[in-house]
Motif scaffolding. Structure first.
Motif, mmCIF file in Angstrom:
data_model
loop_
_atom_site.group_PDB
_atom_site.id
_atom_site.type_symbol
_atom_site.label_atom_id
_atom_site.label_comp_id
_atom_site.label_asym_id
_atom_site.label_seq_id
_atom_site.Cartn_x
_atom_site.Cartn_y
_atom_site.Cartn_z
ATOM 1 N N CYS A 218 0.794 -1.514 0.143
ATOM 2 C CA CYS A 218 -0.042 0.429 -0.127
ATOM 3 C C CYS A 218 0.704 1.095 -0.146
ATOM 4 C CB CYS A 218 -0.505 -0.488 1.037
ATOM 5 S SG CYS A 218 -1.879 -1.639 1.232
ATOM 6 N N GLN A 219 2.032 1.173 -0.453
ATOM 7 C CA GLN A 219 3.172 2.173 -0.586
ATOM 8 C C GLN A 219 3.330 2.496 -1.983
ATOM 9 O OE1 GLN A 219 3.681 3.917 3.057
ATOM 10 N NE2 GLN A 219 2.543 2.085 3.236
ATOM 11 N N SER A 220 3.761 2.838 -2.672
ATOM 12 C CA SER A 220 4.455 3.691 -3.793
ATOM 13 C C SER A 220 4.386 2.803 -4.864
ATOM 14 C CB SER A 220 5.902 4.382 -3.703
ATOM 15 O OG SER A 220 5.679 5.684 -3.179
ATOM 16 N N ILE A 221 4.014 1.448 -4.180
ATOM 17 C CA ILE A 221 4.053 0.360 -4.754
ATOM 18 C C ILE A 221 2.277 -0.460 -5.110
ATOM 19 C CG2 ILE A 221 4.815 -1.883 -6.378
ATOM 20 C CD1 ILE A 221 7.662 -0.813 -5.543
ATOM 21 N N GLY A 222 1.611 -0.689 -6.257
ATOM 22 C CA GLY A 222 1.202 -1.533 -6.128
ATOM 23 C C GLY A 222 0.695 -2.590 -6.908
ATOM 24 N N VAL A 223 0.472 -4.034 -6.323
ATOM 25 C CA VAL A 223 1.019 -5.134 -7.076
ATOM 26 C C VAL A 223 -0.057 -6.116 -7.499
ATOM 27 C CG1 VAL A 223 2.218 -7.257 -7.089
ATOM 28 C CG2 VAL A 223 2.931 -5.310 -5.578
ATOM 29 N N GLU A 224 -0.632 -5.834 -8.848
ATOM 30 C CA GLU A 224 -1.795 -7.300 -9.004
ATOM 31 C C GLU A 224 -0.839 -8.135 -9.546
ATOM 32 O OE1 GLU A 224 -5.243 -5.441 -10.744
ATOM 33 O OE2 GLU A 224 -4.075 -4.312 -12.264
ATOM 34 N N PHE A 225 -1.458 -9.873 -8.794
ATOM 35 C CA PHE A 225 -1.306 -10.638 -9.372
ATOM 36 C C PHE A 225 -1.583 -11.953 -8.584
ATOM 37 C CE2 PHE A 225 0.993 -12.183 -5.460
ATOM 38 C CZ PHE A 225 0.620 -11.434 -4.649
ATOM 39 N N MET A 226 -2.442 -11.712 -8.021
ATOM 40 C CA MET A 226 -3.306 -13.201 -7.696
ATOM 41 C C MET A 226 -3.803 -13.236 -8.481
ATOM 42 S SD MET A 226 -2.847 -13.545 -4.712
ATOM 43 C CE MET A 226 -3.448 -14.729 -3.122
ATOM 44 N N PHE A 227 -3.931 -12.809 -9.694
ATOM 45 C CA PHE A 227 -4.865 -13.584 -10.646
ATOM 46 C C PHE A 227 -4.245 -14.508 -11.107
ATOM 47 C CE2 PHE A 227 -3.645 -9.884 -12.252
ATOM 48 C CZ PHE A 227 -2.405 -9.578 -13.247
ATOM 49 N N ILE A 228 -2.835 -14.581 -11.314
ATOM 50 C CA ILE A 228 -2.107 -15.463 -11.477
ATOM 51 C C ILE A 228 -2.471 -17.273 -11.291
ATOM 52 C CG2 ILE A 228 0.398 -16.243 -12.141
ATOM 53 C CD1 ILE A 228 1.109 -13.343 -12.023
ATOM 54 N N ASN A 229 -2.565 -17.854 -12.293
ATOM 55 C CA ASN A 229 -3.325 -19.512 -11.743
ATOM 56 C C ASN A 229 -1.965 -20.497 -12.028
ATOM 57 O OD1 ASN A 229 -2.247 -19.161 -14.772
ATOM 58 N ND2 ASN A 229 -4.465 -19.954 -14.832
#
Ligand SMILES: Cc1ncc(C[n+]2csc(CCOP(=O)(O)OP(=O)(O)O)c2C)c(N)n1
Length: 1055
Positions: A218-229
């Motif tokens: 929740c700082q300067s980086i937002g990571v979207e990855f949990m959709f990776i199977n």
């Protein structure tokens, strides 16, 4: 996610007192006693389903524990160890569980726990506590990016997440979601195996858990990855962002950096460079090069602004971290063994990338601003922010050679994406880089274009296809939260502009571009991701646009509040420099000295640029072909050799084309018949269309030319005539490509069915063809009609590529064409459009000598357009494409009914040594005997020839009507047409085509015919115009139109 939402649990520490027991039991009752048999434990001798804590929501967790225990009993908590042992030992229902030992006294705890046999523990609470921690962790992993501090402006215009997700702890009252309150914050919890926030610790107080999750997500980086199977990939990313300390730097470390930076600043090169691996937290990030890059970038833009304040340059101000971002990716990739990087990017920041990433000489860039400079070469001098570049240099960080190419591109946003991929694939192919370890691509995007342009999606879909993969592309989005004057909220329906990348399971790293250290970090991770998994990854630089769309544009008209905020915004360089000055990492004086030094470099380059008298577009070539041209960049010769083959070669290739060259391979019965038919033709020394193509491909392969044929269903051929890939009828996926069995040292043949895309795939093949002049790259449309979904590639790259970018390309387009009653969308490849875009003057007869006429015309044209009526001519034109000493795109209108037409066959004699492509096929019938008696010459092209000859015969006009086939429409064979018109001095001229008057070739051919006869004779044509090829929808119409056409052609003769 489902579990997360439906499980209403309370988070309690492992060693919590038993006071929650009654509440937990009440909750269990509330979920309706949803007990479920715990399947994974069915091997137990005890009936574990009777355990009171094994409800539906906990079973997954227990399952995870069980598998972990099976692997290593010490890997789970003691309480679980005892439980599983008891259960395995056959403990009666409800008795397997023993309450856990207190934390911190493992041995004692175990003893106590064992002593507690028979005491009914607060079992459900223990499980729920673990579930709650797991849920909390997962909530941050999945949705933490929604509350990350991504927007430097703080207005989140580009990201519209709605209210913060309810399961993210944004304030203490959110603890309630998990049944917690502030008093729980200091209680200690065991961490699940799916998080790395603990580092070497397996337990943490809740307060620390939340804080670390906040730091990670929740700082300067937002990571979207949990959709990776893929679990391994998810774990990899978690490690990269969760490990404590990854983003923390001590002042001491920065001081060390500063000391080294100051030293290297004073070095001869004057480059602020530090060694790799200095900062423990960042791994191998070079902090000062980050500052240097921002610095160079900002000064560069400032310099351009100062010197050419009224020129468009699409500056990068507001996204200064793009340059360090790219440099980081390049450095890291070079470290991982990459030797060549092919880049594609839009207008924004392009000059800056050329100057500070590719390292184009500054004076060469500056002289592009001088409108008075004349071009030295043929390039029409496309705008400066479209030109490409190729540069090999030493990477300063790794001390290794690296080649950087920035592909020239049109204004059409994202159109270059598949082209870059194609070129990357080709480079990988030609250097045997089957894994993408040595060659890679980087694609830059604007946020609006990335979300809006369909070719982005098409390109992503190529990313994992065997014949199209480039083994991972790093996408960098300059997400300035606006597209020209349009806000994201009206420009896309997805939350992020990057959502399209999810279709290929690419992780997406959003990062606040005003935090250069965070940008560097994610770029490092992105490069590592690509090197590790060879899959696409996206870096979304959330930034802003300091000025309007270009420097002349007023953004306050349309985004007043945003731009009020932007006006208040300090530049990233200033902010970052102040940070380092405040931390003592750099002094103000050093900083100012660097500014003065770089300004001096720019001034000197500017002065040098004034000495330039001529603009060399060739210096901006993105794909040089070493050795193909002579030193002056001209063809090595201006002759076209014969494209014929020996009888023996024809026979050999014909044999391969009609056989199955591997043992124990069962082909379909229908295919056996086809192959037998081919063998019979070879025996009779004739070729049909498919065999003609085989002869061309087979011979070029034998001569060492790689061939790549790509498009929808090309392996078999839409019309089931080709069959270049044979399928074993008994063994799944076993195939045979006879074309790869022509000769021992032949070049490889690539034939590949593509995804159902035209824009993406044609762009890809065009890029592939750019890499080398020594390959025949062909794209076949399913029907020619469908090429128009790739119109942008045709209009912007193929047609004008050489004129704009001095770049030749020999791509071949095979476009099935012909009115054969298959409906308005399966009839016309729209020859009129291709012909309209030819660069030839219809009113001027070319002034070339007779010997050089054909080759000079070819050399001057922007593309070659043919409609062959015989397999032999198709064979010759394909071979000529490679044997001629330069490269031009070749558009072939290919037939449908001629594929099997009994008359559309060629004798081997037409393909022997000394034969060549016939630009025009004159009438060789009875008319030749008495040319003076010929009343009419009918010029035509393609399949209509066969209909005309039949009709002429039926009407008994073989002596009075000559039929000439124009096989090469462009460049127009003026010289050979002239021979025909001279031969029949008493004939009138008719152009015949099956297409309506406003379509087909008429508008193109007519003025050229008139020019040929010096406008002394009219050119007749009598079909009415039409909007679509509609009158050929049904067979009956087709028949009628045929009659009508023949009437038109022959009617005057009857009078
Ligand atoms: C295919 C295409 N459509 C429209 C345009 C006109 N156009 C040029 S820039 C631009 C806005 C692009 O916005 P974005 O992708 O966010 O990039 P930015 O300019 O903000 O860096 C538009 C619509 C274009 N160049 N290409």
């Amino acid at each position: 996610m489902h579990r997360l939402r439906t499980t209403v649990v309370r988070l309690r520490p492992i060693a919590a007192p038993q006071t929650a027991k009654s509440q937990s039991q009440a909750r269990l009752a509330a979920v309706g006693g949803a007990l479920r048999t715990f399947q994974p434990m069915r091997s137990y001798t005890a009936s574990v389903s009777a355990e009171p804590f094994l409800n539906g929501t906990s079973s997954n967790y227990v399952e995870e524990m069980y598998y972990a225990w099976l692997e290593n009993p010490r890997s789970v908590h003691k309480s679980w160890d005892i439980f599983f042992r008891n259960a395995n030992a056959g403990a009666p229902p409800g008795a397997a569980y023993q309450s856990p030992p207190p934390l911190g006294g493992a041995a004692l705890g175990l003893a106590n726990a064992q002593a507690m046999v028979g005491v009914q523990p607060n079992v459900e609470k223990l499980v729920e506590d673990h579930l709650a921690v797991q849920s909390l962790v997962r909530a941050y992993q999945i949705r933490g990016h929604h509350v990350a501090q991504l927007d430097p402006l703080g207005i989140m215009a580009a990201i519209d997440p709605g209210p913060p997700p309810s399961d993210i702890i944004t304030s203490n009252d959110k603890l309630e979601f998990y049944g917690l309150d502030e008093s729980d914050l200091d209680k200690v919890f065991r961490l699940p195996t799916t998080t790395f926030i603990g580092g070497s610790e397996s337990t943490l107080p809740l307060r620390e858990i939340i804080q670390r999750l906040e730091m990670a997500y929740c700082q300067s980086i937002g990571v979207e990855f949990m959709f990776i199977n893929d679990l391994e990939q998810c774990q990899w990313i978690r490690q990269k962002f969760e490990r404590p300390g990854i983003m923390q730097f001590t002042l001491e470390e920065k001081r060390t950096l500063l000391a080294r930076m100051v030293r290297s600043t004073r070095s001869r090169k004057g480059y602020l460079k530090l060694g790799i691996g200095l900062i423990s937290g960042l791994g191998d990030i070079d902090l000062t090069s980050c500052l240097t890059s921002c610095f160079l970038l900002a000064r560069f833009e400032e310099f351009l602004q100062r010197k050419w304040s009224s020129e468009k340059r699409f500056g990068l101000e507001g996204c200064e971290s793009l340059i360090p971002a790219l440099k980081t990716i390049i450095d890291k990739s070079s470290m991982n063994g990459v030797e060549s990087i092919i880049m594609g990017m839009p207008h924004r920041g392009r000059l800056n990338v050329l100057a500070n990433v590719i390292r184009k000489e500054l004076d060469q860039i500056f002289c592009q601003f001088d409108s008075k400079l004349e071009a030295a070469d043929e390039g029409s001098g496309d705008v400066k922010y479209h030109l490409g570049m190729w540069h090999r240099r030493i990477n300063r960080v790794t001390d290794r050679n690296i080649t950087l190419s920035l592909m020239a591109n049109p204004s059409h946003l994202e159109a270059v994406d598949p082209v870059v991929q194609g070129k990357t694939k080709a480079e990988q192919f030609y250097c045997g880089d089957t894994e993408g370890n040595r060659v890679m691509s980087i694609l830059l995007h604007g946020d609006a274009a990335f979300a809006g342009q369909g070719v982005v999606y098409e390109t992503f879909h190529l990313s994992d296809l065997p014949s199209y993969t480039t083994h991972g592309t790093i996408h960098v989005v300059v997400n300035n939260q606006i597209g020209f004057t349009t806000d994201p909220r009206v420009a896309r329906s997805s939350s992020y502009p990057t959502d399209v990348a999810k279709v290929v399971n690419a992780p997406i790293f959003h990062v606040n571009a005003d935090d250069p250290e965070a940008v560097m970090y994610v770029c490092n991770v992105a490069a590592e991701w690509r090197a590790t998994f060879h899959k696409d990854v996206v870096v979304d630089l959330v930034c802003y646009r300091r000025n309007g769309h270009n420097e002349m544009d007023e953004p306050m008209f349309t985004q007043p509040l945003m731009y009020k905020q932007i006006k208040k915004q300090k530049g990233v360089l200033q902010k970052y420099a102040e940070k380092l000055i405040a931390e003592g990492a750099v002094t103000r004086q050093e900083y100012e000295e660097e500014i003065a030094k770089y300004d001096k470099i720019c001034e000197e380059a500017h002065a040098r640029s004034k000495d330039e008298k001529i603009l060399h577009i060739k210096h901006w070539l993105d794909s040089p072909w070493p050795g193909f041209f002579n030193m002056d960049g001209q063809p090595k010769s201006m002759t076209s050799p014969s494209t014929g083959l020996t009888e023996e070669e024809l026979g050999h290739i014909g044999h391969i084309a009609s056989s199955v060259p591997v043992e124990d391979f069962t082909i379909h019965g229908g295919l056996s018949r086809i192959l037998k038919g081919r063998a019979a033709m070879v025996g009779q020394r004739v070729c049909d269309w498919a065999l003609g193509e085989y002869m061309a491909f087979g011979s070029l392969l034998k001569e060492g030319t790689h061939i790549r044929l790509s498009g929808q269903d090309v392996e078999r051929g839409t019309f089931s005539h080709r069959h270049h890939v044979l399928h074993d009828q008994n063994v799944d996926k076993r195939i045979c490509i006879p074309m790869n069995h022509i000769a021992p040292n032949q070049a490889p043949y690539t034939v590949c069915n593509s995804s159902l895309s035209e824009y993406g795939v044609l762009g890809f093949e065009l890029g592939f063809a750019m890499a080398s002049p020594n390959a025949l790259v062909l794209w076949e449309a399913q029907f020619g009609d469908f090429h128009n979904t790739a119109q942008c590639i045709i209009d912007q790259f193929i047609c004008p590529g050489q004129a704009k970018w001095v770049r030749q390309n020999g791509i071949v387009l095979l476009l099935p064409h012909g009115m054969e009653g298959m409906g308005p969308e399966h009839s016309s490849a729209r020859p009129e459009r291709f012909l309209q875009m030819c660069n030839e003057d219809p009113d001027a007869y070319p002034k070339f000598s007779a010997e050089e006429f054909a080759v000079r015309q070819l050399y001057d044209c922007n593309w070659i357009i043919v409609n062959c009526s015989t397999p032999a001519n198709y064979f010759h034109v394909l071979r000529r494409q490679i044997l001629q000493p330069f490269r031009k795109p070749l558009i072939v209108f290919t037939p449908k009914s001629l594929l099997r037409h009994p008359d559309a066959k060629s004798n081997f004699d037409d393909m022997l040594p000394g034969t060549h492509f016939q630009r025009l096929i004159p009438d060789s019938g009875p008319v030749c005997e008495k040319p003076d008696g010929v009343k009419r010459i009918v010029f035509c092209t393609g399949k209509v020839y066969y209909e005309l000859t039949r009709e002429r015969k039926n009407r008994g006009m073989d002596n009075t009507v000559a039929i000439a086939r124009i096989e090469q429409l462009s460049p127009f064979p003026f010289d050979q047409v002239k021979v025909e018109t001279d031969r029949y001095p008493n004939a009138d001229l008719v152009w015949c085509q099956e297409e309506h008057k406003n379509q087909g070739y008429y508008d193109y051919v007519k003025p050229r015919l008139r020019t040929t006869v010096d406008r002394t004779r009219p050119v007749w044509y009598d079909q009415p115009p039409s909007l679509t090829p509609l009158c050929f929808v049904l067979k009956v119409f087709s028949l009628l139109s045929h009659v009508c056409m023949c009437e038109c052609v022959f009617m005057y003769m009857c009078v």
